[in-house]
Design a protein around this motif. Structure first.
Motif, PDB file in Angstrom:
ATOM      1  N   MET A   1      54.130 -47.687 146.941  1.00  0.00           N
ATOM      2  CA  MET A   1      53.844 -47.850 145.825  1.00  0.00           C
ATOM      3  C   MET A   1      54.527 -47.155 144.721  1.00  0.00           C
ATOM      4  O   MET A   1      54.670 -45.980 144.704  1.00  0.00           O
ATOM      5  CB  MET A   1      52.223 -47.936 145.403  1.00  0.00           C
ATOM      6  CG  MET A   1      51.987 -48.637 144.122  1.00  0.00           C
ATOM      7  SD  MET A   1      50.144 -48.438 143.788  1.00  0.00           S
ATOM      8  CE  MET A   1      49.528 -49.540 145.186  1.00  0.00           C
ATOM      9  N   ARG A   2      54.952 -47.953 143.484  1.00  0.00           N
ATOM     10  CA  ARG A   2      55.660 -47.315 142.415  1.00  0.00           C
ATOM     11  C   ARG A   2      55.130 -47.524 141.192  1.00  0.00           C
ATOM     12  O   ARG A   2      54.432 -48.763 140.798  1.00  0.00           O
ATOM     13  CB  ARG A   2      57.231 -47.949 142.316  1.00  0.00           C
ATOM     14  CG  ARG A   2      58.022 -47.410 141.392  1.00  0.00           C
ATOM     15  CD  ARG A   2      59.600 -47.537 141.737  1.00  0.00           C
ATOM     16  NE  ARG A   2      59.952 -47.301 143.015  1.00  0.00           N
ATOM     17  CZ  ARG A   2      60.790 -48.076 143.574  1.00  0.00           C
ATOM     18  NH1 ARG A   2      61.433 -49.026 143.127  1.00  0.00           N
ATOM     19  NH2 ARG A   2      61.418 -47.555 144.668  1.00  0.00           N
ATOM     20  N   ILE A   3      55.003 -46.416 140.616  1.00  0.00           N
ATOM     21  CA  ILE A   3      54.188 -46.549 139.193  1.00  0.00           C
ATOM     22  C   ILE A   3      55.183 -46.104 138.258  1.00  0.00           C
ATOM     23  O   ILE A   3      55.926 -44.885 138.186  1.00  0.00           O
ATOM     24  CB  ILE A   3      53.120 -45.211 139.219  1.00  0.00           C
ATOM     25  CG1 ILE A   3      52.289 -45.282 140.427  1.00  0.00           C
ATOM     26  CG2 ILE A   3      52.211 -45.351 137.850  1.00  0.00           C
ATOM     27  CD1 ILE A   3      51.182 -46.636 140.330  1.00  0.00           C
ATOM     28  N   LEU A   4      55.173 -46.749 136.898  1.00  0.00           N
ATOM     29  CA  LEU A   4      55.931 -46.308 135.877  1.00  0.00           C
ATOM     30  C   LEU A   4      55.048 -45.972 134.786  1.00  0.00           C
ATOM     31  O   LEU A   4      54.159 -46.479 134.235  1.00  0.00           O
ATOM     32  CB  LEU A   4      56.768 -47.430 135.356  1.00  0.00           C
ATOM     33  CG  LEU A   4      57.401 -47.350 134.074  1.00  0.00           C
ATOM     34  CD1 LEU A   4      58.541 -46.311 133.967  1.00  0.00           C
ATOM     35  CD2 LEU A   4      58.047 -48.671 133.660  1.00  0.00           C
ATOM     36  N   PHE A   5      55.300 -44.715 134.251  1.00  0.00           N
ATOM     37  CA  PHE A   5      54.469 -44.314 133.065  1.00  0.00           C
ATOM     38  C   PHE A   5      55.342 -44.090 131.785  1.00  0.00           C
ATOM     39  O   PHE A   5      56.444 -43.091 132.109  1.00  0.00           O
ATOM     40  CB  PHE A   5      53.755 -42.952 133.565  1.00  0.00           C
ATOM     41  CG  PHE A   5      52.900 -42.309 132.530  1.00  0.00           C
ATOM     42  CD1 PHE A   5      51.421 -42.499 132.801  1.00  0.00           C
ATOM     43  CD2 PHE A   5      53.111 -41.643 131.486  1.00  0.00           C
ATOM     44  CE1 PHE A   5      50.510 -42.099 132.013  1.00  0.00           C
ATOM     45  CE2 PHE A   5      52.136 -41.306 130.544  1.00  0.00           C
ATOM     46  CZ  PHE A   5      50.812 -41.275 130.844  1.00  0.00           C
ATOM     47  N   VAL A   6      54.968 -44.280 130.744  1.00  0.00           N
ATOM     48  CA  VAL A   6      55.583 -44.249 129.289  1.00  0.00           C
ATOM     49  C   VAL A   6      54.838 -43.345 128.654  1.00  0.00           C
ATOM     50  O   VAL A   6      53.675 -43.663 128.292  1.00  0.00           O
ATOM     51  CB  VAL A   6      56.043 -45.622 128.747  1.00  0.00           C
ATOM     52  CG1 VAL A   6      56.890 -45.442 127.522  1.00  0.00           C
ATOM     53  CG2 VAL A   6      56.835 -46.511 130.027  1.00  0.00           C
ATOM     54  N   GLY A   7      55.607 -42.423 127.786  1.00  0.00           N
ATOM     55  CA  GLY A   7      55.151 -41.552 127.322  1.00  0.00           C
ATOM     56  C   GLY A   7      54.659 -41.772 125.685  1.00  0.00           C
ATOM     57  O   GLY A   7      55.028 -42.940 125.470  1.00  0.00           O
ATOM     58  N   PRO A  31      57.785 -51.506 139.342  1.00  0.00           N
ATOM     59  CA  PRO A  31      56.625 -50.786 139.424  1.00  0.00           C
ATOM     60  C   PRO A  31      55.687 -51.711 139.737  1.00  0.00           C
ATOM     61  O   PRO A  31      55.614 -53.048 139.198  1.00  0.00           O
ATOM     62  CB  PRO A  31      56.625 -50.017 138.244  1.00  0.00           C
ATOM     63  CG  PRO A  31      57.153 -50.950 137.175  1.00  0.00           C
ATOM     64  CD  PRO A  31      58.398 -51.405 138.009  1.00  0.00           C
ATOM     65  N   GLN A  32      54.788 -51.294 140.563  1.00  0.00           N
ATOM     66  CA  GLN A  32      53.570 -52.205 140.788  1.00  0.00           C
ATOM     67  C   GLN A  32      52.508 -51.998 139.467  1.00  0.00           C
ATOM     68  O   GLN A  32      51.801 -52.902 139.460  1.00  0.00           O
ATOM     69  CB  GLN A  32      52.781 -51.615 142.233  1.00  0.00           C
ATOM     70  CG  GLN A  32      53.509 -52.769 143.418  1.00  0.00           C
ATOM     71  CD  GLN A  32      54.621 -51.909 143.627  1.00  0.00           C
ATOM     72  OE1 GLN A  32      55.077 -50.590 143.721  1.00  0.00           O
ATOM     73  NE2 GLN A  32      55.779 -52.763 143.915  1.00  0.00           N
ATOM     74  N   VAL A  33      52.291 -50.685 139.121  1.00  0.00           N
ATOM     75  CA  VAL A  33      51.570 -50.492 138.099  1.00  0.00           C
ATOM     76  C   VAL A  33      52.433 -49.689 136.806  1.00  0.00           C
ATOM     77  O   VAL A  33      53.172 -48.696 137.275  1.00  0.00           O
ATOM     78  CB  VAL A  33      50.483 -49.583 138.243  1.00  0.00           C
ATOM     79  CG1 VAL A  33      49.471 -49.447 137.027  1.00  0.00           C
ATOM     80  CG2 VAL A  33      49.340 -50.491 139.299  1.00  0.00           C
ATOM     81  N   VAL A 240      59.020 -42.149 136.757  1.00  0.00           N
ATOM     82  CA  VAL A 240      58.593 -42.895 137.733  1.00  0.00           C
ATOM     83  C   VAL A 240      58.249 -42.338 139.144  1.00  0.00           C
ATOM     84  O   VAL A 240      58.813 -41.137 139.370  1.00  0.00           O
ATOM     85  CB  VAL A 240      59.926 -43.764 138.092  1.00  0.00           C
ATOM     86  CG1 VAL A 240      59.588 -44.931 139.465  1.00  0.00           C
ATOM     87  CG2 VAL A 240      60.466 -44.750 136.963  1.00  0.00           C
ATOM     88  N   ILE A 241      57.061 -42.785 139.781  1.00  0.00           N
ATOM     89  CA  ILE A 241      56.380 -42.006 140.759  1.00  0.00           C
ATOM     90  C   ILE A 241      56.355 -43.067 142.053  1.00  0.00           C
ATOM     91  O   ILE A 241      55.869 -44.225 141.664  1.00  0.00           O
ATOM     92  CB  ILE A 241      55.125 -41.704 140.480  1.00  0.00           C
ATOM     93  CG1 ILE A 241      54.795 -40.580 139.221  1.00  0.00           C
ATOM     94  CG2 ILE A 241      54.410 -40.889 141.484  1.00  0.00           C
ATOM     95  CD1 ILE A 241      53.838 -41.034 138.282  1.00  0.00           C
ATOM     96  N   GLU A 242      56.746 -42.470 143.193  1.00  0.00           N
ATOM     97  CA  GLU A 242      56.554 -43.240 144.164  1.00  0.00           C
ATOM     98  C   GLU A 242      55.378 -42.599 145.089  1.00  0.00           C
ATOM     99  O   GLU A 242      55.437 -41.432 145.210  1.00  0.00           O
ATOM    100  CB  GLU A 242      57.997 -43.203 145.094  1.00  0.00           C
ATOM    101  CG  GLU A 242      58.983 -44.104 144.388  1.00  0.00           C
ATOM    102  CD  GLU A 242      60.250 -44.289 144.956  1.00  0.00           C
ATOM    103  OE1 GLU A 242      60.278 -43.718 146.290  1.00  0.00           O
ATOM    104  OE2 GLU A 242      61.309 -44.702 144.559  1.00  0.00           O
ATOM    105  N   LEU A 243      54.512 -43.558 145.725  1.00  0.00           N
ATOM    106  CA  LEU A 243      53.407 -42.975 146.524  1.00  0.00           C
ATOM    107  C   LEU A 243      53.324 -43.998 147.598  1.00  0.00           C
ATOM    108  O   LEU A 243      53.788 -44.715 148.152  1.00  0.00           O
ATOM    109  CB  LEU A 243      52.047 -43.460 145.760  1.00  0.00           C
ATOM    110  CG  LEU A 243      51.966 -43.108 144.150  1.00  0.00           C
ATOM    111  CD1 LEU A 243      51.086 -43.527 143.412  1.00  0.00           C
ATOM    112  CD2 LEU A 243      52.014 -41.654 144.004  1.00  0.00           C
ATOM    113  N   ASN A 244      52.567 -42.891 148.623  1.00  0.00           N
ATOM    114  CA  ASN A 244      52.237 -43.521 149.957  1.00  0.00           C
ATOM    115  C   ASN A 244      50.907 -44.524 149.696  1.00  0.00           C
ATOM    116  O   ASN A 244      49.740 -43.952 149.442  1.00  0.00           O
ATOM    117  CB  ASN A 244      52.001 -42.455 151.057  1.00  0.00           C
ATOM    118  CG  ASN A 244      51.717 -42.881 152.409  1.00  0.00           C
ATOM    119  OD1 ASN A 244      50.645 -43.734 152.520  1.00  0.00           O
ATOM    120  ND2 ASN A 244      52.589 -42.723 153.451  1.00  0.00           N
TER     121      ASN A 244
END
Length: 266
Positions: A1-7, A31-33, A240-244
């Motif tokens: 899963m990929r997360i995009l976070f904007v500051g 990103p999924q979220v 951008v974060i990639e997760l298991n």
């Protein structure tokens, strides 16, 4: 899963950068979220319903807040009916409207997004460590994918929080100081960490504010009104974060900047 976070989105300039680049970032990273910190989005102080909806329309799945949550009184009229808007969970328990976390469904997996505020050099709030412990006891029964927006002033408090909950949350992402830090990493037990994601807004201001008044304040120590530097060049800070999906552990974190010194490459 990929997360995009904007500051931290700051004023109209930040909204413009979201409108221009968030769709492009989503197209590039898929990103999924997508999480956007919007606590400075309306004229640099707080958020109103129009801007909240605008951020969702541009692609945000969750809008998080911080110490300026109540600076725009309009938020009190809609926060209870805004399921994708979260304010720090450690604001006076049971005494303020809104929610401190939300859950986003991605296929069969729920992604929890928690908003917390630090206490060092910040307005009084409940203990974020204790509040996090309580929330995680409940949230872990539903999901292992947990993202924390830790809105705080000092890198030491942000680091302490990340190390304290290493392995218990997927990511601890710092906001509030508006300057992206160069310490993106995966902690030993699988928590992604970045002291500050940076801001989205005026590039040539000082933390997004007009330079002149800020400089005068440092020189003469006299009270002055800070105004958003709406004109000029702009910047966007993100990661951008990639997760298991199964374990909730982070496998990769990448900081992103878009500004004249770091042009966007599709």
């Amino acid at each position: 899963m990929r997360i995009l976070f904007v500051g931290d989105v700051v004023g109209n300039a930040g909204q413009e950068m979201i409108a221009t680049y968030l769709p492009q970032l989503k197209q590039k990273y898929h990103p999924q979220v997508t999480i956007v910190n919007g606590e400075n989005a309306t004229r640099g102080r707080g958020i109103d319903q129009i801007v909240y909806k605008h951020l969702l329309q541009q692609g945000a799945d969750v809008v998080s807040m911080g110490n300026h949550t109540w600076d725009n009184p309009a938020i009190e009229n809609f926060i209870q009916d805004a399921p994708r808007l979260i304010r720090p969970a450690n604001f006076s328990a049971g005494q303020v409207p809104g929610q401190g976390f939300t859950l986003v469904k991605v296929n069969t997996i729920e992604v929890a997004v928690i908003n917390l505020q630090g206490r060092v050099f910040m307005n009084p709030s409940d203990d974020p460590f204790a509040v996090a412990e309580d929330l995680l006891t409940r949230i872990k029964k539903r999901t292992k994918v947990i993202i924390v927006d830790f809105h705080a002033e000092t890198t030491s408090e942000k680091e302490a929080f990340a190390w304290c909950f290493d392995g218990q949350v997927s990511a601890v992402l710092g906001t509030h100081t508006h300057v992206q830090t160069n310490d993106a990493r995966i902690l030993p037990d699988g928590t992604a960490f970045l002291s500050d994601v940076g801001m989205t807004g005026p590039y040539d201001g000082i933390l997004g504010m007009q330079r002149g008044n800020v400089i005068k304040r440092f020189i003469n120590q006299m009270p002055t009104r800070f105004e958003v530097a709406e004109d000029g060049r702009k910047t966007l800070g993100a990661c951008v974060i990639e997760l298991n999906d199964t374990t909730g552990k982070a496998t990769k974190i990448k900081a992103v900047q878009i500004n004249p010194d770091h042009p966007f490459i599709s």
